[in-house]
Design a protein around this motif. Sequence first.
Motif, short mmCIF file in Angstrom:
data_model
loop_
_atom_site.label_atom_id
_atom_site.label_comp_id
_atom_site.label_asym_id
_atom_site.label_seq_id
_atom_site.Cartn_x
_atom_site.Cartn_y
_atom_site.Cartn_z
N ARG A 1 0.83 -1.21 0.00
CA ARG A 1 0.00 0.00 0.00
C ARG A 1 0.87 1.26 0.00
NH1 ARG A 1 -3.37 2.70 4.01
NH2 ARG A 1 -2.56 1.31 5.58
N PHE A 2 1.97 1.20 0.74
CA PHE A 2 2.90 2.33 0.76
C PHE A 2 3.35 2.64 -0.67
CE2 PHE A 2 7.41 3.57 0.61
CZ PHE A 2 7.35 4.80 1.26
N LEU A 3 3.77 1.60 -1.39
CA LEU A 3 4.23 1.81 -2.77
C LEU A 3 3.11 2.33 -3.65
CD1 LEU A 3 6.41 -1.21 -3.98
CD2 LEU A 3 7.16 1.02 -3.15
N ASP A 4 1.95 1.69 -3.56
CA ASP A 4 0.86 2.05 -4.46
C ASP A 4 0.38 3.47 -4.21
OD1 ASP A 4 1.11 -0.40 -5.61
OD2 ASP A 4 -0.66 -1.28 -4.67
N GLU A 5 0.32 3.87 -2.95
CA GLU A 5 -0.14 5.23 -2.67
C GLU A 5 0.86 6.26 -3.18
OE1 GLU A 5 -1.30 5.59 1.43
OE2 GLU A 5 -3.23 4.58 1.04
N LEU A 6 2.13 5.93 -3.07
CA LEU A 6 3.14 6.86 -3.57
C LEU A 6 3.08 6.91 -5.10
CD1 LEU A 6 5.48 8.76 -3.07
CD2 LEU A 6 7.00 6.80 -2.84
N LEU A 7 2.87 5.76 -5.69
CA LEU A 7 2.73 5.68 -7.15
C LEU A 7 1.59 6.59 -7.61
CD1 LEU A 7 4.29 3.87 -9.11
CD2 LEU A 7 2.57 2.10 -8.79
N VAL A 8 0.45 6.52 -6.91
CA VAL A 8 -0.71 7.33 -7.27
C VAL A 8 -0.44 8.80 -7.00
CG1 VAL A 8 -3.13 7.83 -6.71
CG2 VAL A 8 -2.37 5.46 -6.95
N ALA A 9 0.23 9.10 -5.88
CA ALA A 9 0.51 10.50 -5.56
C ALA A 9 1.39 11.12 -6.65
CB ALA A 9 1.21 10.61 -4.21
N ARG A 10 2.32 10.34 -7.17
CA ARG A 10 3.21 10.88 -8.20
C ARG A 10 2.55 10.88 -9.56
NH1 ARG A 10 8.81 8.16 -8.47
NH2 ARG A 10 9.47 10.20 -9.22
N THR A 11 1.79 9.82 -9.84
CA THR A 11 1.16 9.66 -11.15
C THR A 11 -0.28 9.22 -10.93
OG1 THR A 11 3.33 8.78 -11.82
CG2 THR A 11 1.54 8.61 -13.43
N PRO A 12 -1.21 10.18 -10.84
CA PRO A 12 -2.60 9.84 -10.50
C PRO A 12 -3.24 8.77 -11.40
CG PRO A 12 -2.26 12.19 -10.28
CD PRO A 12 -0.99 11.64 -10.86
N ARG B 1 -4.73 0.67 -10.39
CA ARG B 1 -4.98 -0.09 -9.15
C ARG B 1 -6.41 -0.59 -9.09
NH1 ARG B 1 -3.74 2.95 -3.60
NH2 ARG B 1 -3.80 0.95 -2.52
N ALA B 2 -7.35 0.32 -9.38
CA ALA B 2 -8.76 -0.05 -9.32
C ALA B 2 -9.06 -1.15 -10.34
CB ALA B 2 -9.63 1.18 -9.57
N GLY B 3 -8.48 -1.02 -11.52
CA GLY B 3 -8.68 -2.02 -12.57
C GLY B 3 -8.18 -3.38 -12.12
N TYR B 4 -7.02 -3.38 -11.52
CA TYR B 4 -6.44 -4.64 -11.06
C TYR B 4 -7.30 -5.28 -9.96
CZ TYR B 4 -3.08 -8.13 -9.59
OH TYR B 4 -2.49 -9.34 -9.28
N GLU B 5 -7.75 -4.46 -9.03
CA GLU B 5 -8.62 -4.98 -7.95
C GLU B 5 -9.88 -5.63 -8.52
OE1 GLU B 5 -8.05 -5.17 -4.70
OE2 GLU B 5 -6.05 -4.30 -5.03
N ARG B 6 -10.43 -4.96 -9.53
CA ARG B 6 -11.64 -5.48 -10.16
C ARG B 6 -11.38 -6.84 -10.78
NH1 ARG B 6 -12.86 -0.57 -12.20
NH2 ARG B 6 -11.86 -1.12 -14.16
N ALA C 1 0.71 -6.40 -14.98
CA ALA C 1 2.03 -6.00 -15.50
C ALA C 1 2.21 -4.49 -15.40
CB ALA C 1 2.19 -6.45 -16.95
N GLU C 2 1.12 -3.78 -15.61
CA GLU C 2 1.22 -2.32 -15.55
C GLU C 2 1.53 -1.86 -14.12
OE1 GLU C 2 -1.04 1.46 -17.54
OE2 GLU C 2 -1.94 -0.53 -17.69
N LEU C 3 0.80 -2.44 -13.16
CA LEU C 3 1.04 -2.11 -11.76
C LEU C 3 2.45 -2.53 -11.33
CD1 LEU C 3 -0.14 -1.01 -9.13
CD2 LEU C 3 -1.14 -3.26 -8.69
#
Length: 381
Positions: free
Chosen positions: A134-145, A151-156, A195-197
Amino acid sequence: MFVSHLQVSDFRSWEQADLVFEPGPNVLLGANGQGKTNLVEALGYLATLGSHRVATDAPLIRHGAERALVRAVAVNEGRELRLELEITAGRANRARINRAPVPRPRDVLGIVRTVLFAPEDLALVKGDPGERRRFLDELLVARTPRYAGVRAGYERVLKQRGALLKTAGSARRAGGSGDIRTLDVWDGHLARHGAELLAGRLDLVAEIAPHVANAYAGVAPESAPVVVKYRCSLGAATPNSEVGGRADREALEAALLEGLAGIRSQEIDRGVSLLGPHRDEVELILGEAPAKGYASHGESWSYALALRLAAYELLRRDGTEPVLILDDVFAELDRRRRARLAEVAGAAEQVLVTAAVPEDVPEELAGVRFQIADGQVSREP
Ligand SMILES: Nc1ncnc2c1ncn2[C@@H]1O[C@H](COP(=O)(O)OP(=O)(O)OP(=O)(O)O)[C@@H](O)[C@H]1O
Ligand SMILES: [Mg+2]
């Protein structure tokens, strides 16, 4: 950037609160349980659409209220943006930018940027792999929305594929074979989104690792060095090819697809997806051993702090200074670490500090002060 106004209604313990912040240090002082963390949590929520304390939205809404409102004004190089978020438990949130409704709440991501360091961060080091992902993913989103969508696509995909695997498992136990063709399609989706994530995370770890090592050496110079590594569930089959200095997304997709084909039978038996970024780990190594299970309390704290400082450094380098939020952390640190953190925070464009008593706030951070008591905020003259 900095936040000039924060206003909340029916958020946590607050019926109503209205704060005018300044650039530089802003200190929220008040006894335990008065709602200091609730206020910075609200700002963190605007930045990430998540809380650093809870996984669901329900606890964020004041007992007895229908929905919570969080409003803020973000000032980026003189340009003001007004954000508003309505949080309703069990339903989609609604967001407005400059009073105009936006199609999706995640459209607000990237406007308010924060790096929040709090006692809960010890879980980054001592907790489950999910905390570190989650730390990585949140930083990823903060840098590149855009990654919010990834993330949402992958969860789905995970959810749908999981349901399908369970159905296939029941069919198999009943002597049938299940719908294999549909499963093939979902393997393709998982590999593509995964792969994208994965590529995003691999690039991020490569970029942040040296900053974590640096920050750790800065706060704990007497300690063994730290190394951050990404461990992919593909194991030895993880491709390490690059395209233009970045992780090779296509090679990762192909490797995931191949890996999925090899474990399908096992996945059907267990009814869960066993391969992909949701099964990966971020290894935090201290000296020779993983920090989790080996590091001392102080070392774990320093590691968590180093991760946040490194995140702060990356965001800064991207060109927009995030608001640094330090929730009740100085009391936990020894003198050297306090001094190091105060030095970084003192140079920040804006820092919000919460503390129960003024003695817990280093001198460098003497700035605007707010007293928080009995559901009221008063700014000291
Ligand atoms: N959804 C909610 N509705 C009403 N009150 C809530 C809600 N969620 C939390 N609270 C209350 O908010 C208070 C905690 O606020 P907060 O965590 O901000 O305190 P704090 O000032 O940071 O204290 P500390 O100094 O101990 O960290 C608790 O009294 C809790 O009962
Ligand atoms: Mg608190």
